[in-house]
Design a protein around this motif. Structure first.
Motif, mmCIF file in Angstrom:
data_model
loop_
_atom_site.group_PDB
_atom_site.id
_atom_site.type_symbol
_atom_site.label_atom_id
_atom_site.label_comp_id
_atom_site.label_asym_id
_atom_site.label_seq_id
_atom_site.Cartn_x
_atom_site.Cartn_y
_atom_site.Cartn_z
ATOM 1 N N GLY A 59 13.251 -13.976 -16.246
ATOM 2 C CA GLY A 59 12.984 -14.042 -14.811
ATOM 3 C C GLY A 59 13.290 -15.420 -14.245
ATOM 4 N N ARG A 60 12.926 -16.449 -14.995
ATOM 5 C CA ARG A 60 13.233 -17.828 -14.581
ATOM 6 C C ARG A 60 14.745 -18.027 -14.474
ATOM 7 N NH1 ARG A 60 14.906 -22.440 -17.028
ATOM 8 N NH2 ARG A 60 14.961 -21.404 -19.068
ATOM 9 N N ARG A 61 15.456 -17.541 -15.459
ATOM 10 C CA ARG A 61 16.919 -17.684 -15.451
ATOM 11 C C ARG A 61 17.549 -16.911 -14.298
ATOM 12 N NH1 ARG A 61 19.354 -19.376 -20.348
ATOM 13 N NH2 ARG A 61 17.840 -19.991 -21.935
ATOM 14 N N ALA A 62 17.017 -15.727 -14.021
ATOM 15 C CA ALA A 62 17.530 -14.929 -12.901
ATOM 16 C C ALA A 62 17.326 -15.673 -11.589
ATOM 17 C CB ALA A 62 16.832 -13.574 -12.870
ATOM 18 N N MET A 63 16.205 -16.348 -11.457
ATOM 19 C CA MET A 63 15.941 -17.151 -10.268
ATOM 20 C C MET A 63 16.974 -18.264 -10.149
ATOM 21 S SD MET A 63 12.997 -19.963 -9.595
ATOM 22 C CE MET A 63 11.589 -18.961 -10.018
ATOM 23 N N ILE A 100 4.411 -23.277 -9.294
ATOM 24 C CA ILE A 100 4.096 -23.185 -10.720
ATOM 25 C C ILE A 100 3.657 -21.761 -11.047
ATOM 26 C CG2 ILE A 100 2.636 -24.043 -12.599
ATOM 27 C CD1 ILE A 100 2.400 -26.687 -11.099
ATOM 28 N N PHE A 101 4.346 -21.131 -11.985
ATOM 29 C CA PHE A 101 4.020 -19.794 -12.450
ATOM 30 C C PHE A 101 3.243 -19.888 -13.755
ATOM 31 C CE2 PHE A 101 7.764 -19.108 -9.794
ATOM 32 C CZ PHE A 101 7.431 -17.962 -9.088
ATOM 33 N N TYR A 269 10.204 -13.430 -8.969
ATOM 34 C CA TYR A 269 10.259 -14.889 -9.051
ATOM 35 C C TYR A 269 11.240 -15.475 -8.033
ATOM 36 C CZ TYR A 269 7.515 -14.898 -13.374
ATOM 37 O OH TYR A 269 6.511 -14.779 -14.308
ATOM 38 N N THR A 270 12.350 -14.811 -7.878
ATOM 39 C CA THR A 270 13.342 -15.294 -6.910
ATOM 40 C C THR A 270 12.787 -15.226 -5.490
ATOM 41 O OG1 THR A 270 15.177 -14.609 -8.336
ATOM 42 C CG2 THR A 270 15.653 -14.928 -5.989
ATOM 43 N N GLN A 271 12.145 -14.120 -5.159
ATOM 44 C CA GLN A 271 11.600 -13.973 -3.813
ATOM 45 C C GLN A 271 10.543 -15.020 -3.517
ATOM 46 O OE1 GLN A 271 8.416 -11.657 -2.964
ATOM 47 N NE2 GLN A 271 9.108 -10.818 -1.004
ATOM 48 N N ARG A 272 9.695 -15.294 -4.493
ATOM 49 C CA ARG A 272 8.607 -16.236 -4.265
ATOM 50 C C ARG A 272 9.124 -17.668 -4.142
ATOM 51 N NH1 ARG A 272 4.937 -14.686 -1.743
ATOM 52 N NH2 ARG A 272 3.085 -15.414 -2.869
#
Length: 369
Positions: A59-63, A100-101, A269-272
């Motif tokens: 998810g981090r990488r997709a962001m 921060i997630f 994650y990207t949206q946030r």
């Protein structure tokens, strides 16, 4: 315990969509466009090729791919819940990270504590249920995927006995065990599920030992709610079938994987992060599932007949459309102590699901230690 989350879920679920809703928005000063948003992640276990942490890192990488130079990310792995988590989260805030997630249930209280001292930092407590003005929560309806995996298990078992290796008896885990059992028994009324509790999320040695113990008790298909791929590896070694969890584990169990329940965090994650950048971020609660693309079942193993694959995928479409609801009762549903927990013709509310403390009929085990 879940009162705060439940109150917000009703509203949150109304605006969820495949592309996460902009309803989590409020007016705020956007960050300077020339400065990348510093985003940090805290991982509860080591980063490996599969599993819970792996999916969050995907998810981090997709962001990063979606937002490019607008973000700069970092992560700290293998952080124990409790005091260590608070220290790491605080350090990340002090380093200038503005988002921060913290994706682990045990990070919830440390996140809230640090958030009080850093009101200009946004925090995302993944699987937590307590919010604050600068702390949002999010989770996925993992149980929807578990129900579908149960259908596959019910079609493929020969002994009518499945195993389940689980970390802790919290509602999220109980939901999964119950949904898996209901899915399995929807196609195999003789099915039983044997549960082993580990009291740990990530311990490959314990996970493997539990799986081996279950395989010695007539289990020929196994599911798990732990952080490593040790159960899948054990199934591969013993010639049994296993449900990949968190991510596709065919690399570990090319012959063992029956199907995988995969969690997709990239969209959320990207949206946030985008919301922080444009100043629209606000606290809230999100609980998404198959319909929102946060949970997906697929990646069938080579031993699964096409008819079984087609059936599971059809039921997945039914969940997405609302036609199939895992905790809706066609007939009275009882727990494994004989009590009616879902009356015929009714469905559990989100509040009831979030406070689940029982194990359904067909499960051999206890909901508490």
């Amino acid at each position: 315990m879940y009162k705060n989350l439940v109150a917000a879920l009703a509203a949150a679920c109304c605006f969820l969509s495949p592309v996460f809703s902009p309803a989590l928005a409020q007016t705020a000063k956007p960050a300077a466009s020339s400065d990348p948003l510093k985003v940090a992640f805290v991982y509860v276990a080591p980063l490996t090729d599969t599993g819970w942490v792996h999916q969050h890192d995907q998810g981090r990488r997709a962001m990063e791919i979606s937002l490019g130079s607008k973000v700069k990310t970092t992560y700290v792995e293998n952080v124990a819940e409790g005091a260590d988590a608070e220290r790491v989260i605080r350090d990340l805030a002090q380093q200038g990270n503005k988002l921060i997630f913290t994706p682990s249930f045990g990070y919830m209280e440390p996140t809230l504590k640090v958030a009080k001292d850093f009101p200009d930092v946004k925090f995302e407590s993944i699987t937590g249920y307590k919010t604050a003005p600068n702390v949002a929560t999010a989770n996925a309806r993992y149980y929807e995927g578990r129900y579908l995996a149960g259908i596959a298990a019910g079609r493929m078992t020969k002994t009518h006995v499945a195993g389940y290796v689980a970390g802790f008896p919290i509602p999220e885990v109980l939901q999964g065990i119950n949904a898996f059992t209901l899915g399995m028994r929807s196609v195999d009324r003789q099915a039983r599920v044997k549960v082993v509790w580990l009291d740990v999320w990530f311990d490959p040695s314990k996970e493997r030992d539990a799986a081996m113990t279950l395989f010695n008790q007539d289990v020929d298909v196994i599911a798990f709610h732990t952080g490593s791929s040790a159960v899948m590896a054990a199934a591969q070694e013993r010639g049994k079938l296993a449900i990949g969890y968190h991510s596709d584990m065919r690399k570990v169990g090319p012959d063992a994987q029956l199907v995988a329940v995969t969690h997709e965090w990239g969209g959320y994650y990207t949206q946030r992060a985008r919301a922080v950048i444009d100043g629209s971020w606000k606290s809230g609660d999100v609980w998404g599932g198959v319909e929102e693309g946060m949970v997906h079942v697929g990646d069938f193993g080579s031993k699964v007949p096409k008819a079984v694959q087609d059936e599971v995928l059809a039921r997945q479409r039914d969940i997405a459309s609302g036609k199939l609801v895992p905790f809706r009762a066609v007939a009275d549903v009882r727990d494994n102590e004989g009590n009616v927990v879902i009356a015929k013709g009714t469905s559990l509310s989100d509040a009831q699901i979030l406070q689940m403390k029982w194990l359904v009929e067909g499960v051999q085990g206890r909901a508490t230690h």
